[in-house]
Design a protein around this motif. Structure first.
Motif, PDB file in Angstrom:
ATOM      1  N   ARG A 195       0.953  -1.524  -0.052  1.00  0.00           N
ATOM      2  CA  ARG A 195      -0.194  -0.181  -0.080  1.00  0.00           C
ATOM      3  C   ARG A 195       0.816   1.262  -0.081  1.00  0.00           C
ATOM      4  N   ALA A 253      -5.192  -3.445  -9.307  1.00  0.00           N
ATOM      5  CA  ALA A 253      -4.954  -3.493  -8.012  1.00  0.00           C
ATOM      6  C   ALA A 253      -5.458  -4.875  -7.175  1.00  0.00           C
ATOM      7  N   ARG A 299      -1.890  -4.681  -4.627  1.00  0.00           N
ATOM      8  CA  ARG A 299      -2.253  -3.387  -4.566  1.00  0.00           C
ATOM      9  C   ARG A 299      -1.224  -2.436  -5.288  1.00  0.00           C
ATOM     10  N   PHE A 337      -8.149   2.680  -0.148  1.00  0.00           N
ATOM     11  CA  PHE A 337      -6.930   1.502  -0.082  1.00  0.00           C
ATOM     12  C   PHE A 337      -6.582   0.903   1.239  1.00  0.00           C
ATOM     13  N   GLN A 391      -7.393  -5.911  -1.592  1.00  0.00           N
ATOM     14  CA  GLN A 391      -6.923  -5.929  -3.000  1.00  0.00           C
ATOM     15  C   GLN A 391      -5.658  -6.755  -3.199  1.00  0.00           C
TER      16      GLN A 391
END
Length: 702
Positions: free
Chosen positions: A447, A594, A598, A652, A657
Motif C-alpha cells: 500500500r 490492483a 495493490r 486502499f 485487493q
C-alpha cells in the motif's frame, strides 16, 4: 550414559539425512537454520516468527547432504495450537509429506536453561537422537552466569554445542557433531508421580507390545488436554480407551496430577543442572527491567509507541525521498534515450509508456519501502515488538481478542500473508478466525507506493514537508488498525462469541540489533520486490498498454486513443459504479488491476498517464503525481482534487485487493466461503466509507 534398565535402546545415527530443528519460541532456531542452509527465512526477536515448517539443505563435514527442517517453536510436545501440531507431527513421523527425522537439533536459549530443557527432556524421553545447540551463550556470560558444557553433555547423554548463531559461532562444531557416527542416550526424566506410574503400568499391561516402545508416548497422551487428537498424531489410537479410562481415574483420585507431573519433571531438570549451571551471585535490576518500566507503562508506553511510529514514517519520507528522486531521474533519462533511438511507433510506446511508465513508476518507491523494512527490522531484532503486543493487550481484550493476536497484525504490516499464517500461534480457534478476517486491515508494504503517490498529488505534486507526509501515513496505518479492532469487536460479539484467552507472552531481553541480519532481510525483500516488479507488474503493464493502444483510432490525440481503446471501454463501463466516489474510468482501471496486487494501481496510473503534459506547462519529463493533476473531467474540472486523493487513500486502507491473500485465507480456513466473505465485507466497507467522505466533502464545498 547408558540407557535406564528396561528402556529402549536408542537408534544409532549412521548417516543423518533428515534433521529436525526444534526449540522454544524466540530461541534462535531460524537464525541457526539460515546460517546452516544459507536461506533467508524471517528472523525477529519476538515469538511466533516460524509458523510452518521450512526446509533447507546443507552439507556436513563429510560432504553428506542433509535436509534441515525448521519447525515452529513450542514449549512442550503437548500441542495447543496448529503451529505446535506441525512440530509434533514431524517429530512423530505422522506427516506423509515429511519423513521422520533421523536426528533432532534442540535449540535452547542459554539464558533460560531450566525452562528450555523441559522440551529437550520430552524429546529425549521419546528416544529421538538429539543434539543440543546451546544458543545465546554471549548473553549468558554477559549476565554473569556460567554453564559447564561438558558436564551438561554427560548428564544429558547427548552432544551439547555452545553457539552464538547471530555471529555464526559454533556452527562448525554443530556440523561436526552431526557428522559423527554415534548413539545418543534416552530419557532423563525417568520417574513420574506414583499414581501416574501406576496408570501407565495398567495401560502397558493391557497392551504388552507397548510396554517399552510406547511408554513415553502414552505418558504424553495421558497428560494431553485433547488426548484423542494427540493419540491420532502418535498412532496409538488402539490405546485410547485405556488412556481415557486412566485419565478419568486420575481426575477423581488426584485432581492436580498434571501439575504434579510437570513439577516433578521440573524438579528432575533442576537436579540435573545442580553443579552444572551457576547463576550470578548478586541479582540486580537489569537494563531490560529499567526499559520495560517505561516501554510498558500504561501512559508513557503509548507515548513511546506513537513516537517510534512517527519517527519511522518521517524517516521513510526524509531518507527515502532522495534515492527515490534519483531512480525516477534515471528512468526519465532512459525513456528520453529510447525516444531518441527508436522511431515513433508501438515498440517505442510499449517501452516508454508500458514498461517504464508501468513498472518504473513502482520501482521508484523501493528506497522508501526499504527504509520502512529497516526500521521494522530494528524493532523486531531489538525485542520491542513483543512489548508492543504486551502494551496492546488491554485494548485487544476490550475488542474480545487476546494481546497475542496483535503479533499477526504487526506481521501484516510487512505483508498480510505471513500475518494470516502467524495466526496459527493462537490456541483459541475463534480468536484465530477473527484475527485472520481482520489482519488485512493492517497497511502492508504494497500500500505504501499508493499512499506516497496520492499524498504527493494531495500536496500539488511537489516536495512537501516531511512531517506532514509522515503524519498522514501514520494516520492511515492507525486507521487500518482501528478498523481491524472495530470489526474484531463486531465478530467477537456475533459470529465468534467467546471470552478472550489471557495473554501468555514471553518478553525477550532487549538485544543489540544485528545490522547484518537486517541488511540480509532488506536485500531479500528488495529482491522479492524487484522480481515482482520485473515479472507480474511488467506483465500487467504490457497487457494494460495493449488494452490502451488498441483498437487504433484515426485522427485523434492520446486522450481520444485512450477513451476509444479496450481499456477505455472497460473503464467507461464501470465508471457509473465508482463515479459517486469521485473516481473516473482511469481510476477504475487502476482499482481493477490492483486486485492482483495493490501496487499495480501505481503501475496502471503510470501506463494511463504516460506522456501527460505538465499541469503548469513546464518542459521535460513530468512526474506521475504531477501528471495526475493535469487530468480533467469533460467540463474542465480537475480529477485529482485533494478530496479525491483522500477518498482513494481511504479506499486502499480498508479494501482487500490481493488475490494471494484471498487464496491464503481459503487455505487457512479450509473454505472459500470465509475468503469470499472477507473480500466482500472489506470491499463494501471501503466503498461505503469512501462514498460517505466524498459526498460529505462535496456538500461542504471541498
Amino acid at each position: 550414559m547408558k540407557p535406564a534398565p528396561g528402556a529402549r535402546e536408542p537408534p544409532r545415527l549412521a548417516v543423518p539425512k533428515n534433521i529436525a530443528l526444534v526449540g522454544n519460541p524466540n530461541s534462535g532456531k531460524t537464525t541457526i537454520f539460515n546460517a546452516l542452509t544459507g536461506l533467508r527465512q524471517k528472523v525477529a526477536n519476538y515469538p511466533g516468527v516460524t509458523i510452518e515448517k521450512k526446509i533447507g539443505f546443507f552439507f556436513d563435514l563429510h560432504g553428506r547432504k542433509c535436509q534441515l527442517i525448521d519447525l515452529p517453536g513450542t514449549y512442550s510436545l503437548l500441542p495447543s495450537a496448529p503451529d505446535e501440531e506441525i512440530t509434533c507431527e514431524v517429530l512423530f513421523g505422522a506427516r506423509p509429506d515429511t519423513p521422520a527425522p533421523d536426528a533432532v537439533i534442540c535449540v535452547i536459549d542459554a539464558t533460560h536453561l531450566e525452562r528450555s530443557l523441559y522440551l529437550v527432556a520430552q524429546v529425549l524421553d521419546l528416544g529421538l537422537p538429539a543434539i543440543v545447540a546451546l544458543n545465546m551463550m554471549d548473553l549468558l556470560e554477559e549476565g554473569g552466569s556460567h554453564v559447564d558444557v561438558a558436564a551438561l553433555s554427560a548428564r544429558l547423554g547427548c552432544p551439547v554445542i555452545p553457539c552464538q548463531a547471530s555471529k555464526r559461532k559454533g556452527l562448525t562444531e554443530l556440523r561436526a557433531a552431526l557428522s559423527l557416527q554415534t548413539s545418543w542416550a534416552g530419557p532423563i526424566c525417568r520417574r513420574l508421580p506414583e499414581a501416574v506410574e501406576e496408570a501407565l503400568s495398567r495401560i502397558t499391561a493391557d497392551f504388552p507390545e507397548a510396554k517399552v516402545e510406547r511408554r513415553a508416548l502414552c505418558s504424553l497422551v495421558l497428560g494431553a488436554p485433547d488426548p484423542r487428537r494427540l493419540a491420532e498424531l502418535l498412532a496409538v489410537t488402539h490405546l485410547l480407551p485405556s488412556l481415557e479410562r486412566e485419565q478419568q481415574r486420575l481426575e477423581k483420585e488426584l485432581p492436580d496430577w498434571r501439575q504434579q507431573t510437570i513439577a516433578m519433571r521440573q524438579g528432575q531438570i533442576r537436579a540435573l543442572l545442580a553443579g552444572v549451571f551457576r547463576e550470578p551471585r548478586v541479582m540486580t535490576g537489569s537494563a531490560t527491567d529499567w526499559l520495560d518500566r517505561w516501554v510498558t507503562h500504561p501512559f508513557w508506553g503509548w507515548v513511546i509507541f506513537l513516537g517510534i511510529m512517527g519517527a519511522m514514517f518521517l524517516a521513510v519520507f526524509q531518507m527515502g525521498a532522495g534515492p527515490k528522486d534519483a531512480i525516477n531521474g534515471l528512468f526519465s533519462a532512459l525513456a528520453a534515450k529510447i525516444d531518441k533511438l527508436l522511431p515513433a511507433g508501438d515498440l517505442r510506446d510499449l517501452l516508454t509508456h508500458g514498461v517504464i511508465g508501468g513498472a518504473g513508476n513502482v520501482i521508484v518507491f523501493l528506497p522508501q519501502i526499504l527504509v520502512l523494512f529497516f526500521f521494522l527490522g530494528l524493532l523486531e531484532e531489538s525485542g520491542y515488538m513483543a512489548r508492543a503486543a504486551f502494551l496492546m493487550d488491554k485494548l485487544m481484550s476490550r475488542v474480545g481478542l487476546q494481546g497475542r493476536a496483535f503479533i499477526p497484525l504487526l506481521a501484516s504490516h510487512a505483508c498480510a500473508i505471513p500475518g494470516i499464517l502467524s495466526a496459527r500461534t493462537l490456541s483459541d480457534p475463534r480468536d484465530r478466525m477473527v484475527t485472520i478476517l481482520v489482519a488485512p486491515f493492517a497497511s502492508c508494504s504494497a500500500r505504501l507506493p499508493v499512499y506516497v503517490l496520492m499524498i504527493a498529488a494531495f500536496f500539488g505534486g511537489g516536495r512537501s514537508a516531511g512531517i506532514a507526509e509522515a503524519g498522514i501515513v501514520m494516520a492511515l496505518y492507525l486507521l487500518g488498525l482501528a478498523a481491524a479492532f472495530g470489526f474484531a469487536w463486531i465478530f467477537k460479539r456475533s459470529l465468534f462469541r467467546g471470552r478472550p484467552a489471557p495473554l501468555v507472552l514471553e518478553l525477550p531481553p532487549y538485544r543489540r540489533p544485528s545490522l547484518r541480519v537486517i541488511a540480509t532481510q532488506m536485500l531479500f525483500r528488495a529482491g522479492a520486490f524487484l522480481r515482482r516488479a520485473g515479472t507480474t507488474i511488467v506483465a500487467i503493464s504490457v497487457i494494460l498498454w495493449w488494452l490502451t493502444a488498441y483498437p487504433k483510432t484515426t485522427g485523434g490525440d492520446r486522450a481520444a486513443q485512450l477513451a476509444g481503446s479496450f481499456a477505455g471501454q472497460i473503464g467507461h463501463w464501470i465508471e457509473p459504479v465508482i463515479r459517486p466516489l469521485g473516481f473516473n474510468w482511469k481510476i477504475g482501471i487502476g482499482l481493477l488491476s490492483a486486485q492482483a496486487a495493490r501496487e499495480n494501481f501505481v503501475s496502471t496510473m503510470g501506463v494511463l498517464y504516460a506522456g501527460q503534459p505538465d499541469p503548469e506547462g513546464k518542459a521535460g519529463p513530468v512526474s506521475l503525481s504531477r501528471a495526475l493533476l493535469a487530468d480533467r473531467w469533460p467540463d474542465g474540472r480537475p480529477v485529482f482534487t485533494p478530496l479525491v486523493c483522500v477518498t482513494i487513500l481511504l479506499f486502499f486502507v480498508f479494501s482487500l485487493q490481493c488475490v494471494s491473500t484471498v487464496v491464503t485465507v481459503r487455505r487457512e480456513t479450509g473454505s472459500w466461503r470465509w475468503a469470499f466473505f472477507q473480500f466482500g465485507y472489506m470491499t463494501l466497507f471501503a466503498y461505503t466509507i469512501s462514498l460517505a467522505v466524498y459526498q460529505a466533502g462535496r456538500a461542504f464545498g471541498f
